[in-house]
Design a protein around this motif. Structure first.
Motif, PDB file in Angstrom:
ATOM      1  N   PHE A   1      84.729 105.448  94.607  1.00 61.71           N
ATOM      2  CA  PHE A   1      83.775 105.565  95.720  1.00 61.71           C
ATOM      3  C   PHE A   1      84.240 104.726  96.898  1.00 61.71           C
ATOM      4  N   ASP A   2      83.861 105.182  98.131  1.00 59.75           N
ATOM      5  CA  ASP A   2      84.035 104.303  99.289  1.00 59.75           C
ATOM      6  C   ASP A   2      82.662 103.919  99.815  1.00 59.75           C
ATOM      7  N   SER A   3      82.654 103.078 100.864  1.00 60.86           N
ATOM      8  CA  SER A   3      81.384 102.463 101.264  1.00 60.86           C
ATOM      9  C   SER A   3      80.379 103.454 101.849  1.00 60.86           C
ATOM     10  N   THR A   4      80.800 104.699 102.111  1.00 57.87           N
ATOM     11  CA  THR A   4      79.829 105.692 102.585  1.00 57.87           C
ATOM     12  C   THR A   4      79.107 106.346 101.399  1.00 57.87           C
ATOM     13  N   GLN A   5      79.504 105.959 100.177  1.00 59.10           N
ATOM     14  CA  GLN A   5      78.986 106.678  98.991  1.00 59.10           C
ATOM     15  C   GLN A   5      78.131 105.800  98.082  1.00 59.10           C
ATOM     16  N   LEU A   6      77.359 104.920  98.697  1.00 60.41           N
ATOM     17  CA  LEU A   6      76.543 103.993  97.914  1.00 60.41           C
ATOM     18  C   LEU A   6      75.585 104.733  96.970  1.00 60.41           C
ATOM     19  N   VAL A   7      74.997 105.810  97.461  1.00 61.57           N
ATOM     20  CA  VAL A   7      74.021 106.547  96.641  1.00 61.57           C
ATOM     21  C   VAL A   7      74.735 107.227  95.465  1.00 61.57           C
ATOM     22  N   ASP A   8      75.873 107.856  95.757  1.00 58.81           N
ATOM     23  CA  ASP A   8      76.639 108.504  94.678  1.00 58.81           C
ATOM     24  C   ASP A   8      77.086 107.465  93.645  1.00 58.81           C
ATOM     25  N   ALA A   9      77.474 106.293  94.146  1.00 54.23           N
ATOM     26  CA  ALA A   9      77.931 105.231  93.238  1.00 54.23           C
ATOM     27  C   ALA A   9      76.784 104.826  92.318  1.00 54.23           C
TER      28      ALA A   9
ATOM     29  N   GLU B   1      72.762  94.215  87.891  1.00 57.43           N
ATOM     30  CA  GLU B   1      73.940  93.417  88.277  1.00 57.43           C
ATOM     31  C   GLU B   1      75.035  94.336  88.838  1.00 57.43           C
ATOM     32  N   ALA B   2      75.173  95.511  88.212  1.00 57.50           N
ATOM     33  CA  ALA B   2      76.185  96.473  88.677  1.00 57.50           C
ATOM     34  C   ALA B   2      75.865  96.909  90.107  1.00 57.50           C
ATOM     35  N   GLN B   3      74.581  97.209  90.329  1.00 60.43           N
ATOM     36  CA  GLN B   3      74.134  97.641  91.657  1.00 60.43           C
ATOM     37  C   GLN B   3      74.431  96.557  92.701  1.00 60.43           C
ATOM     38  N   GLU B   4      74.118  95.305  92.349  1.00 60.47           N
ATOM     39  CA  GLU B   4      74.352  94.189  93.281  1.00 60.47           C
ATOM     40  C   GLU B   4      75.848  94.008  93.546  1.00 60.47           C
ATOM     41  N   THR B   5      76.635  94.160  92.474  1.00 64.58           N
ATOM     42  CA  THR B   5      78.089  93.992  92.621  1.00 64.58           C
ATOM     43  C   THR B   5      78.657  95.038  93.574  1.00 64.58           C
ATOM     44  N   ILE B   6      78.187  96.273  93.426  1.00 62.87           N
ATOM     45  CA  ILE B   6      78.682  97.348  94.297  1.00 62.87           C
ATOM     46  C   ILE B   6      78.342  97.027  95.754  1.00 62.87           C
ATOM     47  N   ALA B   7      77.099  96.589  95.977  1.00 59.97           N
ATOM     48  CA  ALA B   7      76.670  96.266  97.346  1.00 59.97           C
ATOM     49  C   ALA B   7      77.539  95.141  97.914  1.00 59.97           C
ATOM     50  N   GLN B   8      77.795  94.117  97.083  1.00 59.81           N
ATOM     51  CA  GLN B   8      78.621  92.980  97.553  1.00 59.81           C
ATOM     52  C   GLN B   8      80.040  93.432  97.880  1.00 59.81           C
TER      53      GLN B   8
ATOM     54  N   ILE C   1      84.348 102.623  89.518  1.00 60.95           N
ATOM     55  CA  ILE C   1      83.324 102.263  88.519  1.00 60.95           C
ATOM     56  C   ILE C   1      83.758 102.940  87.219  1.00 60.95           C
ATOM     57  N   GLU C   2      83.798 102.170  86.133  1.00 65.33           N
ATOM     58  CA  GLU C   2      84.250 102.803  84.890  1.00 65.33           C
ATOM     59  C   GLU C   2      83.517 102.306  83.663  1.00 65.33           C
ATOM     60  N   GLU C   3      83.639 103.086  82.613  1.00 68.37           N
ATOM     61  CA  GLU C   3      82.966 102.701  81.362  1.00 68.37           C
ATOM     62  C   GLU C   3      83.708 101.519  80.737  1.00 68.37           C
ATOM     63  N   PHE C   4      82.962 100.739  79.996  1.00 69.69           N
ATOM     64  CA  PHE C   4      83.511  99.564  79.324  1.00 69.69           C
ATOM     65  C   PHE C   4      84.117  99.991  77.995  1.00 69.69           C
ATOM     66  N   LEU C   5      85.344  99.551  77.767  1.00 69.19           N
ATOM     67  CA  LEU C   5      85.996  99.866  76.490  1.00 69.19           C
ATOM     68  C   LEU C   5      85.942  98.624  75.612  1.00 69.19           C
ATOM     69  N   ASN C   6      85.459  98.792  74.405  1.00 69.07           N
ATOM     70  CA  ASN C   6      85.324  97.656  73.508  1.00 69.07           C
ATOM     71  C   ASN C   6      86.454  97.709  72.489  1.00 69.07           C
ATOM     72  N   GLY C   7      87.372  96.781  72.554  1.00 67.72           N
ATOM     73  CA  GLY C   7      88.487  96.823  71.617  1.00 67.72           C
ATOM     74  C   GLY C   7      89.329  95.572  71.742  1.00 67.72           C
ATOM     75  N   VAL C   8      90.588  95.685  71.338  1.00 70.88           N
ATOM     76  CA  VAL C   8      91.516  94.564  71.398  1.00 70.88           C
ATOM     77  C   VAL C   8      92.482  94.823  72.542  1.00 70.88           C
ATOM     78  N   GLU C   9      92.660  93.784  73.395  1.00 65.18           N
ATOM     79  CA  GLU C   9      93.497  93.977  74.582  1.00 65.18           C
ATOM     80  C   GLU C   9      94.929  93.490  74.324  1.00 65.18           C
ATOM     81  N   ILE C  10      95.899  94.282  74.721  1.00 64.80           N
ATOM     82  CA  ILE C  10      97.310  93.879  74.589  1.00 64.80           C
ATOM     83  C   ILE C  10      98.059  94.214  75.884  1.00 64.80           C
ATOM     84  N   SER C  11      99.242  93.639  76.037  1.00 67.96           N
ATOM     85  CA  SER C  11     100.076  93.883  77.221  1.00 67.96           C
ATOM     86  C   SER C  11     101.439  94.388  76.770  1.00 67.96           C
TER      87      SER C  11
END
Ligand code: AMP
Ligand code: GLY
Length: 427
Positions: A122-130, A162-169, A184-194
């Motif tokens: 999203f860009d800043s013109t898409q607050l409602v869509d976000a 909190e998500a809404q506030e973060t987007i506005a900020q 904006i994306e879904e949270f993945l719950n797992g083990v992180e590696i590099s």
């Protein structure tokens, strides 16, 4: 061959040590470097504009440049140097977009069916869509500033409010231009590696997978940092998972970039979440990671400079390196206050003490003052060790940590513990 290394962290100190082991290195220069690098190579504090770096290369007959941090790649240093027939290990500005624009990288992954979290840009013109989109996700929700934000541009919101506030900020300039667009994306719950892939535009070598420790406190609590420690190889990256990463992630990424006319030459750093034995891309970086590099390079035997140089020539020499059978661990020593405002100027002792065998110190936020080495950054030094087992390598790294003293030294005591527990579980 005269080689120039760009950067000033522990990652670059580790790269410098590896590059200097190569018989093809005649002279190693570094811009800007740090006191640790200055003890083994020639450091220069000059402007880091493309023009000054090019002028430096021409003046010092530099044949090969290795780029550490992403900022240089974003400013197009690889393009400028290549246009002047200087070999560069690092992608073009266009290929660096895999890191410098998160919306670009998400769209790229979607286009090439590379597994990643569900998302929308999203860009800043898409607050409602976000806000509509975030209501379609369950919490926690991940919100990312599109551009480079010094590792701080990712917020994991625990509630929709909190998500809404973060987007506005973000849209009102929290990260400047970097957050004028967001993912904006879904949270993945797992083990992180590099995982690092050394890429020549067509082909690649996958290096052993590492695990970073991003939070400042033990048990992954507290704020996100640049990374407080690492170890490699991580047992969470099984053979099957490494194969999936190679076939379903790195190979299609290289192919997609090549087809787009922006071949990827350099270190493709894939940050992954393993969920139910399947790897998903959390993010791409277009350079070596810090502190993963300190551990991963410690596992490489052979000619690293040759590996990187051959990649820049489009014909990666896979035989030039081999992987040690043991484990490498890195503990980062930080300054009090990090990752927020931190102390500086504390005298560091013990840097020259005789370390246990196979323990190395890599400088990061250090400088010299009145003949002493003092702290000058959030992450001060990395202590890296190698041993046949993960437990031994951690023990050695922590012995090295005890030898280094400065006021209010901060470090995590649980680096590698997840790996040790996983090894026990599978043995
Ligand atoms: P990045 O700056 O993209 O590395 O993100 C910082 C950290 O946020 C990552 O290292 C992850 O720990 C976390 N993160 C990013 N995206 C996700 C996601 N989709 N699900 C869970 N954690 C995430
Ligand atoms: N260790 C994470 C990074 O280098 O971005």
């Amino acid at each position: 061959m005269n080689i120039l290394l760009l950067g000033s962290g522990a990652r670059e100190h580790a790269l410098a040590v590896s590059i200097l082991r190569s018989t093809s290195t005649s002279t190693l220069h570094c811009i800007p470097g740090n006191p640790g690098i200055a003890s083994i190579a020639t450091c220069h504090s000059i402007d880091v504009t493309n023009e000054s770096i090019l002028a430096f290369c021409l003046e010092h007959s530099i044949a090969f440049v290795v780029v550490g941090p992403e900022q240089y790649l974003e400013q197009g240093i690889a393009d400028v140097l290549r246009d002047n027939s200087i070999a560069v290990f690092g992608p073009s500005q266009a290929a660096a977009m895999l890191e410098t624009s998160k919306s670009f990288s998400k769209d790229f992954m979607k286009k090439h069916s590379i597994p990643t979290a569900r998302y929308a840009n999203f860009d800043s013109t898409q607050l409602v869509d976000a806000s509509d989109f975030l209501h379609s996700l369950s919490t926690p929700i991940v919100i990312k500033a599109d551009g480079l934000a010094a590792g701080k541009g990712v917020i994991i919101a625990q509630t929709k409010q909190e998500a809404q506030e973060t987007i506005a900020q973000m849209f009102s300039g929290k990260f400047g231009k970097a957050s004028s667009k967001i993912v904006i994306e879904e949270f993945l719950n797992g083990v992180e590696i590099s995982v690092f892939a050394i890429c020549d535009g067509n082909d690649f070598v996958l290096l052993p997978a590492a695990q970073d420790h991003k939070r400042i406190l033990e048990n992954d609590k507290g704020k996100n940092t640049g990374g407080m420690g690492s170890y490699a190889p991580t047992p969470f990256a099984t053979k099957e998972i490494m194969q999936q990463i190679s076939e379903n992630i790195v190979a299609p990424t290289l192919q997609g970039m090549k087809n787009a006319g922006t071949p990827f030459i350099g270190c493709l750093f894939v940050g992954l979440m393993i969920v139910d034995s399947k790897p998903y891309v959390i993010e791409y970086n277009v350079r070596f990671g810090d502190p993963e590099t300190q551990s991963v390079l410690t596992l490489l035997q052979g000619d690293v400079a040759r590996l990187l140089y051959s990649a820049t020539k489009g014909s990666i020499d896979k035989e030039t390196i081999s992987i040690s059978s043991g484990y490498a661990s890195t503990v980062v020593l930080a300054s009090k206050g990090y990752p927020d405002e931190f102390e500086k100027g504390k005298v560091i002792s013990g840097l020259d003490a005789i370390k246990p065998e196979n323990v190395q110190i890599f400088h990061a936020g250090t400088t010299t003052k009145d003949g002493s080495v003092v702290t000058n950054g959030g992450r001060v030094v990395s202590v890296t060790s190698y041993a046949p087992t993960l437990e031994e390598s951690l023990e050695k790294a922590y012995q090295g940590v005890q030898q280094i003293q400065y006021e209010n030294k901060v470090y995590r005591q649980d680096i590698g513990l997840k790996g040790v527990n996983q090894l026990k579980l599978i043995s």
